[in-house]
Design a protein around this motif. Structure first.
Motif, PDB file in Angstrom:
ATOM      1  N   ILE A  64       0.819  -1.218   0.000  1.00 50.58           N
ATOM      2  CA  ILE A  64       0.000   0.000   0.000  1.00 50.58           C
ATOM      3  C   ILE A  64       0.852   1.267   0.000  1.00 50.58           C
ATOM      4  N   GLU A  65       2.138   1.144   0.329  1.00 48.00           N
ATOM      5  CA  GLU A  65       3.022   2.303   0.153  1.00 48.00           C
ATOM      6  C   GLU A  65       3.157   2.624  -1.324  1.00 48.00           C
ATOM      7  N   ILE A  66       3.196   1.592  -2.148  1.00 43.51           N
ATOM      8  CA  ILE A  66       3.320   1.776  -3.595  1.00 43.51           C
ATOM      9  C   ILE A  66       1.974   2.119  -4.220  1.00 43.51           C
ATOM     10  N   ASN A  67       0.932   1.428  -3.769  1.00 42.52           N
ATOM     11  CA  ASN A  67      -0.389   1.648  -4.334  1.00 42.52           C
ATOM     12  C   ASN A  67      -1.425   1.769  -3.213  1.00 42.52           C
ATOM     13  N   PRO A  68      -1.710   2.992  -2.763  1.00 39.81           N
ATOM     14  CA  PRO A  68      -2.686   3.192  -1.686  1.00 39.81           C
ATOM     15  C   PRO A  68      -4.075   2.675  -2.044  1.00 39.81           C
ATOM     16  N   ASN A  69      -4.347   2.464  -3.341  1.00 36.93           N
ATOM     17  CA  ASN A  69      -5.657   1.991  -3.783  1.00 36.93           C
ATOM     18  C   ASN A  69      -5.683   0.479  -4.002  1.00 36.93           C
ATOM     19  N   TYR A  70      -4.671  -0.202  -3.502  1.00 38.59           N
ATOM     20  CA  TYR A  70      -4.548  -1.640  -3.729  1.00 38.59           C
ATOM     21  C   TYR A  70      -5.791  -2.402  -3.280  1.00 38.59           C
ATOM     22  N   ASP A  71      -6.318  -2.083  -2.096  1.00 37.07           N
ATOM     23  CA  ASP A  71      -7.472  -2.826  -1.578  1.00 37.07           C
ATOM     24  C   ASP A  71      -8.651  -2.788  -2.536  1.00 37.07           C
ATOM     25  N   SER A  72      -8.950  -1.614  -3.072  1.00 35.36           N
ATOM     26  CA  SER A  72     -10.114  -1.477  -3.943  1.00 35.36           C
ATOM     27  C   SER A  72      -9.838  -1.991  -5.351  1.00 35.36           C
ATOM     28  N   GLU A  73      -8.564  -2.014  -5.764  1.00 33.81           N
ATOM     29  CA  GLU A  73      -8.235  -2.430  -7.118  1.00 33.81           C
ATOM     30  C   GLU A  73      -7.935  -3.927  -7.235  1.00 33.81           C
ATOM     31  N   LEU A  74      -7.201  -4.472  -6.250  1.00 31.99           N
ATOM     32  CA  LEU A  74      -6.727  -5.850  -6.368  1.00 31.99           C
ATOM     33  C   LEU A  74      -6.901  -6.684  -5.108  1.00 31.99           C
ATOM     34  N   GLY A  75      -7.120  -6.031  -3.986  1.00 30.58           N
ATOM     35  CA  GLY A  75      -7.102  -6.736  -2.708  1.00 30.58           C
ATOM     36  C   GLY A  75      -8.454  -7.254  -2.259  1.00 30.58           C
ATOM     37  N   LEU A  76      -8.570  -7.446  -0.950  1.00 28.82           N
ATOM     38  CA  LEU A  76      -9.746  -8.072  -0.343  1.00 28.82           C
ATOM     39  C   LEU A  76     -11.027  -7.319  -0.629  1.00 28.82           C
ATOM     40  N   ASP A  77     -10.961  -5.990  -0.743  1.00 30.13           N
ATOM     41  CA  ASP A  77     -12.172  -5.190  -0.887  1.00 30.13           C
ATOM     42  C   ASP A  77     -12.520  -4.866  -2.340  1.00 30.13           C
ATOM     43  N   SER A  78     -11.763  -5.415  -3.294  1.00 30.96           N
ATOM     44  CA  SER A  78     -12.032  -5.089  -4.688  1.00 30.96           C
ATOM     45  C   SER A  78     -13.344  -5.719  -5.141  1.00 30.96           C
ATOM     46  N   ALA A  79     -13.950  -5.103  -6.151  1.00 33.47           N
ATOM     47  CA  ALA A  79     -15.260  -5.551  -6.620  1.00 33.47           C
ATOM     48  C   ALA A  79     -15.214  -6.975  -7.169  1.00 33.47           C
ATOM     49  N   ASP A  80     -14.073  -7.365  -7.750  1.00 33.76           N
ATOM     50  CA  ASP A  80     -13.971  -8.697  -8.347  1.00 33.76           C
ATOM     51  C   ASP A  80     -13.219  -9.686  -7.455  1.00 33.76           C
ATOM     52  N   ALA A  81     -13.013  -9.315  -6.190  1.00 32.59           N
ATOM     53  CA  ALA A  81     -12.276 -10.203  -5.287  1.00 32.59           C
ATOM     54  C   ALA A  81     -13.065 -11.480  -5.042  1.00 32.59           C
ATOM     55  N   LYS A  82     -12.368 -12.600  -5.160  1.00 31.07           N
ATOM     56  CA  LYS A  82     -12.997 -13.885  -4.871  1.00 31.07           C
ATOM     57  C   LYS A  82     -12.773 -14.276  -3.406  1.00 31.07           C
ATOM     58  N   VAL A  83     -11.964 -13.496  -2.715  1.00 28.14           N
ATOM     59  CA  VAL A  83     -11.652 -13.794  -1.321  1.00 28.14           C
ATOM     60  C   VAL A  83     -12.650 -13.075  -0.425  1.00 28.14           C
TER      61      VAL A  83
END
Length: 213
Positions: A64-83
């Motif tokens: 998240i230091e590199i990408n503060p939007n990681y959660d919404s784009e690729l992480g647990l909270d993203s719209a397409d997250a399967k986790v």
């Protein structure tokens, strides 16, 4: 990240689903020889995968230091997250866990602290978690998580480097957390839950251990 709601979810599941509580007869394992976890995954959409080393929490913080939007784009909270948050029943139906677990290994660790590590593992689940080569009984282990002395270890019993999706490590940690849990009454309305144990993959080429770190 809403850790406390996640704790409640796991611990309620443990209360209703526990099959075999941890006990004092567990084999004492004061420490495991473990290297740091290496995670490889995508931090920003459209960019090549990168690697970080550390615990799941340390890796997440680097991401998240590199990408503060990681959660919404690729992480647990993203719209397409399967986790998603999981309790025992849906995990048991997945091919990533097995019934080959034991509570007779390791030392008691705080269940909520394990829950913190599980949450971080799910948060970096778009990448893989690796463990160095090992052999049966002498696995090459990485400390996937270490929070307040509670460790989640990924151990490799094969002669090749192991690459597992981090969600698989988290799923197996949850399996042990729920099945091998005991609760101590502290007086008043205060209770503390503990856990420890080990779970093997279906082919027994790797395992996940909850133990002191």
């Amino acid at each position: 990240m809403k850790f406390y709601s996640f704790f409640a979810y796991l611990l309620v599941g443990a209360t209703t689903s526990a099959a075999l509580p941890a006990d004092n007869s567990a084999r004492e394992v004061t420490s495991l020889t473990a290297s740091k976890l290496t995670w490889t995954g995508q931090v920003k959409r459209g960019e090549p995968a990168v690697s970080f080393t550390g615990t799941a929490e340390e890796i997440y913080n680097q991401i998240i230091e590199i990408n503060p939007n990681y959660d919404s784009e690729l992480g647990l909270d993203s719209a397409d997250a399967k986790v998603k948050r999981r309790d025992l029943k849906p995990i048991a139906k997945r091919a990533t866990t097995s019934s080959d677990w034991t509570c007779a290994y390791g030392n008691n660790v705080n269940a909520e602290s394990v829950g913190v590590g599980v949450r971080y593992l799910y948060s970096i689940a778009n990448g893989d978690c690796s463990a160095p080569p090992g052999s049966p009984g002498n696995g090459g282990c990485t400390a996937s998580s270490c929070n307040s002395g509670a460790g989640i270890f990924l151990c490799n019993d094969s002669s090749n480097t192991l690459h597992n999706a981090c969600t698989i490590v988290a799923d197996n940690a949850v399996e042990v957390l729920i099945n091998c849990q005991s609760t101590t009454y502290n007086g008043g309305s205060s209770w503390t839950s503990y856990t420890h144990g080990q779970i093997f993959s279906l082919d027994r080429s790797w395992n996940v251990i909850l133990n002191q770190c």
